[in-house]
Design an enzyme around this catalytic site. Structure first.
Site, PDB file in Angstrom:
ATOM      1  N   ASP A  47      40.258  37.967  29.066  1.00 15.42           N
ATOM      2  CA  ASP A  47      39.808  37.346  30.320  1.00 15.42           C
ATOM      3  C   ASP A  47      41.002  37.013  31.206  1.00 15.42           C
ATOM      4  OD1 ASP A  47      37.302  35.502  31.500  1.00 15.42           O
ATOM      5  OD2 ASP A  47      39.292  34.701  31.942  1.00 15.42           O
ATOM      6  N   TYR A  52      45.752  34.817  38.541  1.00 18.89           N
ATOM      7  CA  TYR A  52      46.673  34.485  37.440  1.00 18.89           C
ATOM      8  C   TYR A  52      48.001  35.230  37.567  1.00 18.89           C
ATOM      9  CZ  TYR A  52      42.396  32.827  35.009  1.00 18.89           C
ATOM     10  OH  TYR A  52      41.215  32.225  34.663  1.00 18.89           O
ATOM     11  N   LYS A  77      38.543  38.360  37.937  1.00 13.39           N
ATOM     12  CA  LYS A  77      37.824  37.486  38.873  1.00 13.39           C
ATOM     13  C   LYS A  77      38.311  37.691  40.306  1.00 13.39           C
ATOM     14  CE  LYS A  77      37.847  34.203  35.067  1.00 13.39           C
ATOM     15  NZ  LYS A  77      39.168  34.315  34.444  1.00 13.39           N
ATOM     16  N   HIS A 110      35.307  33.630  41.439  1.00 12.59           N
ATOM     17  CA  HIS A 110      36.115  32.619  40.749  1.00 12.59           C
ATOM     18  C   HIS A 110      35.664  31.181  41.033  1.00 12.59           C
ATOM     19  CE1 HIS A 110      40.323  32.393  38.769  1.00 12.59           C
ATOM     20  NE2 HIS A 110      39.604  31.357  38.426  1.00 12.59           N
TER      21      HIS A 110
END
Ligand code: A2P
Length: 285
Positions: A47, A52, A77, A110
């Site tokens: 994930d 990120y 996401k 998200h």
């Protein structure tokens, strides 16, 4: 021996592993090694998210791992600033290119960002991209029941998953009740309370006692609690030993009383609440 997570069936008929590796807060370089370690230890669900900053790392690990693409389940996401009909496709294409993939198994909105009021049109675009085969399943993160209700009422399509912060001390009962009633799976992010300073949760005396009883670590007890609560769970670690440990939770079972003892652990979040998280992430966008 490699551990293996059970498979769950989503409301669109697709299946996914119930446990995977989360890479939020894993730095570039660390993320690649963590994903390779995880796949080597038997994980198949990874994930990540555009925000990120480690999709390339995840992609590099997927390319090197030696496990067939169709055996892996990759989630990413859509970031807040990419909501809106015209933005979704380029954002997804950029994620796919960083991941080195031609489809993702699960694509999530998200945050709902209700002030932007774009999540319904974003969702319609998700449905289109799914029908084109660029996404297998579509879902959301951090949606409250009223956001979910609106999506379902206005589009007729329920997300397969709502991924929310969830751990002992932050049980998300309302969201879980809504999702159970609408056949939406709940996936726990920060399942060990890592984003809220997990050290205090993992030192809770009740978890330490159960860890001793089952010859497991407190983290394994908490992960087992998620599994027995029928949640999907994505603990983050960048340490090989912990990554191996976190999937080694399928050879014991907590009793009903132990499950409720863990559920009754008081909040470990110390004033950090979803609204604050939401404000913080809005300012990132
Ligand atoms: P690390 O990556 O250094 O191992 P979350 O709840 O957001 O998934 O975060 C989990 C946090 O707990 C991370 O900071 C991770 O740090 C740490 N962690 C992960 N697995 C374990 C484990 N088995 N035992 C102790 N700490 C863990």
């Amino acid at each position: 021996m490699q551990a293996k997570a059970p498979t769950i069936t989503l409301n669109d008929g697709n299946t996914m592993p119930q446990l995977g590796l989360g890479v939020w807060r894993a730095r570039l370089g660390d993320a690649k090694r963590a994903v390779l370690d995880a796949i080597g230890a038997g994980y198949r669900l990874i994930d990540t998210a555009a925000i990120y900053g480690n999709e390339e790392d995840v992609g590099a690990a997927i390319a090197e791992c030696g496990v067939a693409r169709e055996e892996l389940f990759i989630t990413t996401k859509l970031w807040n600033s990419d909501q809106g009909a015209e933005n979704v496709r380029p954002a997804l294409e950029a994620s796919l290119s960083r991941l080195g993939l031609d489809y993702v198994d699960l694509y999530l909105i998200h945050w709902p960002m209700p002030d932007l009021d774009l999540y319904v049109e974003t969702w319609k675009e998700f449905e289109k991209l799914r029908s084109e085969g660029l996404i297998r399943s579509i879902g959301v993160c951090n949606f409250e029941p009223d956001h979910l209700e609106r999506l379902i009422n206005e589009t007729g399509t329920a997300p397969v998953i709502d991924q929310v912060e969830l751990h002992p001390g932050f049980n998300q009962e309302k969201i879980r009740a809504y999702c159970d009633a609408h056949n939406i799976r709940v996936e726990s992010w920060s399942p060990l309370s890592g984003s809220a300073g997990g050290a205090s949760l993992l030192q809770d005396h009740r978890l330490l006692e159960l860890a001793e009883k089952y010859d497991k670590s407190p983290a394994q007890i908490v992960i087992r609690w998620h599994i027995q609560n029928n949640l999907t769970v994505i603990p983050k670690s960048v340490h090989t030993e912990r990554i191996r440990q976190n999937i080694d939770v399928f050879d014991f079972a907590l009793t009903i009383e132990e499950m409720s003892t863990i559920s009754s652990i008081e909040s470990t979040r110390q004033g950090h609440n979803p609204l604050e998280m939401y404000r913080r992430t809005t300012s990132i966008s």
